[in-house]
Design a protein around this motif. Structure first.
Motif, PDB file in Angstrom:
ATOM      1  N   TYR A 100     -22.178 -19.588  24.852  1.00  0.00           N
ATOM      2  CA  TYR A 100     -20.985 -19.136  24.140  1.00  0.00           C
ATOM      3  C   TYR A 100     -21.423 -17.959  23.282  1.00  0.00           C
ATOM      4  O   TYR A 100     -21.881 -18.129  22.160  1.00  0.00           O
ATOM      5  CB  TYR A 100     -20.386 -20.254  23.283  1.00  0.00           C
ATOM      6  N   SER A 101     -21.375 -16.767  23.847  1.00  0.00           N
ATOM      7  CA  SER A 101     -21.889 -15.522  23.294  1.00  0.00           C
ATOM      8  C   SER A 101     -23.406 -15.537  23.151  1.00  0.00           C
ATOM      9  O   SER A 101     -24.040 -14.492  23.147  1.00  0.00           O
ATOM     10  CB  SER A 101     -21.210 -15.139  21.972  1.00  0.00           C
ATOM     11  N   LYS A 102     -23.998 -16.702  23.053  1.00  0.00           N
ATOM     12  CA  LYS A 102     -25.446 -16.918  23.049  1.00  0.00           C
ATOM     13  C   LYS A 102     -25.692 -18.279  23.690  1.00  0.00           C
ATOM     14  O   LYS A 102     -24.787 -19.076  23.834  1.00  0.00           O
ATOM     15  CB  LYS A 102     -26.003 -16.937  21.617  1.00  0.00           C
ATOM     16  N   LEU A 113     -21.377 -28.652  15.830  1.00  0.00           N
ATOM     17  CA  LEU A 113     -20.138 -28.606  16.600  1.00  0.00           C
ATOM     18  C   LEU A 113     -18.955 -28.057  15.804  1.00  0.00           C
ATOM     19  O   LEU A 113     -18.125 -27.328  16.337  1.00  0.00           O
ATOM     20  CB  LEU A 113     -19.812 -30.001  17.150  1.00  0.00           C
ATOM     21  N   GLN A 114     -18.889 -28.381  14.520  1.00  0.00           N
ATOM     22  CA  GLN A 114     -17.758 -27.927  13.695  1.00  0.00           C
ATOM     23  C   GLN A 114     -17.731 -26.404  13.530  1.00  0.00           C
ATOM     24  O   GLN A 114     -16.684 -25.844  13.188  1.00  0.00           O
ATOM     25  CB  GLN A 114     -17.790 -28.616  12.325  1.00  0.00           C
ATOM     26  N   ALA A 115     -18.837 -25.734  13.786  1.00  0.00           N
ATOM     27  CA  ALA A 115     -18.896 -24.279  13.648  1.00  0.00           C
ATOM     28  C   ALA A 115     -18.336 -23.562  14.880  1.00  0.00           C
ATOM     29  O   ALA A 115     -18.114 -22.354  14.839  1.00  0.00           O
ATOM     30  CB  ALA A 115     -20.337 -23.837  13.415  1.00  0.00           C
ATOM     31  N   GLN A 121     -15.287 -27.423  21.158  1.00  0.00           N
ATOM     32  CA  GLN A 121     -15.418 -28.798  20.674  1.00  0.00           C
ATOM     33  C   GLN A 121     -14.804 -29.777  21.670  1.00  0.00           C
ATOM     34  O   GLN A 121     -15.382 -30.831  21.968  1.00  0.00           O
ATOM     35  CB  GLN A 121     -14.743 -28.947  19.308  1.00  0.00           C
ATOM     36  N   GLU A 122     -13.641 -29.421  22.221  1.00  0.00           N
ATOM     37  CA  GLU A 122     -12.995 -30.280  23.216  1.00  0.00           C
ATOM     38  C   GLU A 122     -13.829 -30.368  24.489  1.00  0.00           C
ATOM     39  O   GLU A 122     -13.950 -31.438  25.088  1.00  0.00           O
ATOM     40  CB  GLU A 122     -11.592 -29.754  23.535  1.00  0.00           C
ATOM     41  N   ASP A 123     -14.410 -29.255  24.887  1.00  0.00           N
ATOM     42  CA  ASP A 123     -15.269 -29.247  26.069  1.00  0.00           C
ATOM     43  C   ASP A 123     -16.483 -30.145  25.843  1.00  0.00           C
ATOM     44  O   ASP A 123     -16.894 -30.882  26.740  1.00  0.00           O
ATOM     45  CB  ASP A 123     -15.732 -27.819  26.388  1.00  0.00           C
TER      46      ASP A 123
END
Length: 143
Positions: A100-102, A113-115, A121-123
Motif C-alpha cells: 500500500y504505497s510501500k 492497522l488503525q493508521a 482495514q476491511e481487507d
C-alpha cells in the motif's frame, strides 16, 4: 610493409580477446528468503529497474528472478521486498505482506492497522483465519 603486418597482428589479437557472444541471461546474485513463511528462491536482481526489461519500473525495491515458466527473457517474477517499517524480508504472498504505497509485513500491518484507510482495514479483517464451527456436531475423539 613491416608496419602494416604488425598492425594486422595487433588488430587480430585485440579482436580475438573480445567476446562477441549474445547477451547472457542474468545469473542469480543471491537467495531470497521470506522471514515469515520461509519461502526461498534464487534472485537475479534487487531494485526497481530489472535488467532485460524494456519498460518495467517497479514501485519499490524488489527481489526479482527471471520467470522460469516462459522462454521470454523480459518476463520476471517478483519474489518479495523489505517491510518499510521493520525491514523484514517478506514475500509478496497475501499471508506475508501487503503493498500500500510501500511494502508492509502482516505483523506490522496488524500492529498499525488503525493508521491505514478503512478499505485496507476491511481487507485485513477478511484475511484473518476464520474458525469454522459445526453446531450440533460432536467431534470424533477416536484416534
Amino acid at each position: 610493409m613491416y608496419l602494416r603486418g604488425s598492425l594486422k597482428v595487433l588488430t587480430t589479437t585485440a579482436l580475438g580477446d573480445l567476446k562477441m557472444d549474445s547477451p547472457k541471461e542474468p545469473q542469480p546474485t543471491g537467495e531470497f528468503k521470506c522471514q515469515l513463511c520461509g519461502l526461498t528462491a534464487p534472485y537475479m536482481y534487487y531494485g526497481q529497474k530489472p535488467p532485460n526489461t524494456r519498460s518495467v519500473e517497479l514501485l519499490e525495491d524488489c527481489y526479482v528472478m527471471k520467470d522460469p515458466f516462459t522462454p521470454d527473457k523480459e518476463k520476471i517474477l517478483i519474489l518479495g521486498s523489505l517491510c518499510s517499517l521493520c525491514g523484514l524480508s517478506v514475500c509478496v504472498g497475501a499471508e506475508c505482506s501487503l503493498f500500500y504505497s510501500k511494502r508492509f509485513c502482516l505483523p506490522c500491518m496488524n500492529e498499525n492497522l488503525q493508521a491505514f484507510p478503512l478499505e485496507i482495514q476491511e481487507d485485513m479483517d477478511k484475511r484473518k483465519p476464520q474458525q469454522k464451527s459445526f453446531p450440533g456436531k460432536k467431534m470424533d475423539t477416536r484416534t
